[in-house]
Design an enzyme around this catalytic site. Structure first.
Site, PDB file in Angstrom:
ATOM      1  CB  CYS A 407      25.401 -24.915  -7.930  1.00 33.48           C
ATOM      2  SG  CYS A 407      24.753 -26.147  -7.120  1.00 33.48           S
ATOM      3  CG  HIS A 537      30.080 -25.850  -6.800  1.00 30.51           C
ATOM      4  ND1 HIS A 537      29.442 -24.648  -6.105  1.00 30.51           N
ATOM      5  CD2 HIS A 537      29.051 -26.516  -6.332  1.00 30.51           C
ATOM      6  CE1 HIS A 537      28.405 -24.727  -5.767  1.00 30.51           C
ATOM      7  NE2 HIS A 537      28.263 -25.793  -5.721  1.00 30.51           N
ATOM      8  CD  GLU A 539      32.540 -22.135  -6.698  1.00 32.64           C
ATOM      9  OE1 GLU A 539      31.640 -22.418  -6.087  1.00 32.64           O
ATOM     10  OE2 GLU A 539      32.466 -22.389  -7.978  1.00 32.64           O
TER      11      GLU A 539
END
Length: 613
Positions: A407, A537, A539
């Protein structure tokens, strides 16, 4: 009938209710049951989206764009499920829901009160969401874990405690169990029970009787038998209803710790789980999950080879600000059988100003960066610390150190390239300077500039790899060679299209874009061992047994070229996306699915009957 397990906390907050709730759910899944989870946060915010990471930990983003508490990340990772924004209940959501109904005249002129209107709304919400399928079976869950945030006795959580008191009678004794998590302080080797006695007394006074008491010890020593007996005697429960949760080397050991103390046997008897129909397929999946989880945790203690990662962020004072990032790194390290070492680096400490004001911090920060095997720059907002991040990115690029930018890290990698390769020294982002002469990063045109909550580009979005990338793109190979992938997004800014051609011609390749080819979403450098940036993102979609491909590539590249080559081949043959098949659709459909219903000009939470066609 759905079985409900409520997890409450006493004495202090933040002692591990989320991990205990997730671990309990995981153990139930190993028996073949279908499990979902709900987190109750008593704060007045509608959601977590407008809170700083240092206030309440990271803001976790779901497929539907919901910005929620980080504990929902624990649920998704442990239970391998896909939750929605409705799985996170806040006081703000409940009050908004009830007030909207009052404005519509649904209460027929009655006085709207905490009891029964607010408490009924809470119970209705839980019952509705508990029935929504969350896994690949597409079937209604058998068990719903409900974590009550905060601490019993808080003013703000009182309506939720009262709702749970009523709820136990609504669903029936055999369908409702309560686990109460309490702190057992260890003072010079003596385990103190008085705080637990007091919090259980308070809980009973509010009409809730704990079925299990989880005694949290903030030391490596387990709960002593004498302590267990004392809590059993003074808290009016049998000794089998008291179990200890001491500090262990990894949170992934907690499910096995709970199982060893008989929690599944007790819940099976208390909730009559033997009467729940479990197909052979689900039972086999549960057994496979248990075996793989044991394999995951059993070898951790014997790992000698390490991989060190410099995490260069701006919220490093509170490690929970990067909860999903650290989990993604852990899951990837598990896969390659390395012990993970994270060097936490406050990005502003890398800047020249710190060299003058605090030389020791400056040199310690740079020592952590240059000694690391890989450099990670995660997401964030605002100008503070970004120059330090750019310097770390420059070092990774020039020294051929594996790099992953997420990001903001992706955007800063573009700015760094523009400054030092394209020789545009004043290249920056319009987030940092609205009057910038060379804004490489600009505000997305469709995003609101007046409202902050829920107005970013949020949720699951597709990325399409460019033609020809199948032959060289490391990112594409890590995603199994797929031409289109899906990751979750949370951003207001994007790469300025005016500079894309100039960037590409100079060697910065945007391997992945949105479906229209207008938004840059993945960047790579061909001649670098591993230099990857994602606007998304990744994650948020990692799983202990299915690590995020971007993180797996990063950590394995940091461990060495041989390890990286092995993982590239493994991913090519075995990668399975963690998303439900019906979620991997075009962006136009996804955007329509998460649009909000407006009632009297006010955004209202969607309920099943209101979902737009």
């Amino acid at each position: 009938m759905t079985k409900y397990i409520v997890v409450s906390g006493g004495v202090v907050s933040g002692i591990g209710k989320g991990v205990i709730a997730s671990s309990t759910g995981l153990l139930l899944k190993t028996t073949g049951l279908k499990v979902t989870a709900i987190k109750i946060d008593p704060y007045m915010n509608i959601d977590a989206g407008t809170m700083a990471p240092t206030e309440h930990g990271e803001v976790y983003v779901l497929n539907d764009g919901g910005e929620v508490d980080l504990d929902l990340g624990n649920y998704e990772r442990y239970l391998n499920v896909t939750l929605s924004r409705d799985n996170n209940i806040t006081t703000g959501k409940i009050y908004r829901h009830v007030i909207n109904k009052e404005r519509e005249g649904e209460y027929l002129g009655k006085t709207v009160q905490i009891v029964p209107h607010i408490t009924n709304a809470i119970q209705d919400w839980i019952e509705r969401v508990a029935k929504i399928p969350v896994d690949e079976s597409g079937e209604e869950p058998d068990v719903c874990i409900v974590e009550l945030g905060g601490t019993v006795g808080d003013i703000e959580s009182a309506p939720f405690v009262e709702a749970m008191r009523q709820f136990q009678f609504r669903v029936g004794y055999e369908n409702f169990a309560l686990i109460h998590v309490s702190l057992v302080p260890d003072l010079h080797g003596e385990q103190k029970t008085k705080p637990t006695q007091t919090t259980v007394h308070s809980l009973r006074g509010l009409g809730l009787l704990p079925d299990l008491i989880a005694c949290r010890l903030l030391v490596p020593q387990p709960l002593q038998p004498a302590t267990k007996s004392k809590i059993s005697m003074f808290c009016h429960v049998s000794s089998e209803q008291v179990f200890g949760v001491h500090d262990v080397s990894s949170v992934y050991h907690v499910p096995l710790l709970l199982k060893s103390q008989g929690i599944i046997e007790y819940l099976r008897k208390r909730l009559q789980l033997d009467k729940v129909t479990i197909t052979k397929e689900m039972a086999d999946k549960g057994a496979s999950l248990e075996k793989r989880w044991k394999d995951l945790t059993s070898g951790q203690e014997r790992l000698f080879e390490t991989v060190s990662i410099a995490l260069v962020g701006k919220y490093t004072d509170l490690k929970d600000s990067y909860m999903s990032v650290t989990k993604s790194l852990e899951h990837s390290a598990f896969r390659i059988h390395r012990r993970l070492i994270i060097n936490w680096v406050e990005s502003s400490d890398l800047e020249p100003d710190t060299q003058e004001t605090n030389p020791a911090r400056y040199h310690d920060a740079w020592k952590a960066v240059v000694s690391a095997n890989g450099i990670l720059v995660p997401g964030g907002f605002g100008n503070r610390g970004t120059e330090g991040m750019i310097l770390a990115i420059k070092y990774a690029r020039e020294q051929k150190i594996p790099f992953l930018g997420i990001c903001l890290g992706f955007q800063l990698a573009v700015i760094e390239w523009a400054r030092h390769v394209l020789e545009i020294p004043d290249a920056t982002s319009s987030e940092f300077d609205v009057n910038a002469k060379h804004p490489l990063i600009i505000f997305m045109p469709e995003i609101s500039k007046t409202h902050m909550g829920g107005t970013m580009r949020l949720g699951l979005r597709p990325t399409v790899f460019e033609e020809g990338t199948e032959s060289w793109s490391k990112a594409r190979k890590l995603y199994g060679g797929a031409g289109k992938i899906w990751e979750r997004h949370r951003h207001r800014y994007e790469v300025n299209p005016k500079y894309v051609e100039q960037l590409t011609n100079s060697g910065m390749i945007f391997a992945g874009k949105d479906e229209k080819g207008e938004r840059m979403q993945i960047l790579e450098l061909k001649e670098h061992p591993y230099f990857l940036g994602l606007q998304a993102h990744p994650e948020f979609c990692t799983r202990p047994l299915n690590p995020s491909p971007a993180f797996l590539g990063f950590v394995s590249a940091s461990a060495g070229t041989t390890t990286f080559a092995e993982q590239l081949e493994f991913q090519r043959l075995n990668f399975q996306p963690p998303h439900p098949a019906d979620a991997m659709v075009s962006e136009a459909i996804l955007r329509n699915d998460i649009s909000e219903v407006l009632v009297n000009g006010t955004a209202r939470d969607l309920i099943v009957s209101e979902t737009p066609a």
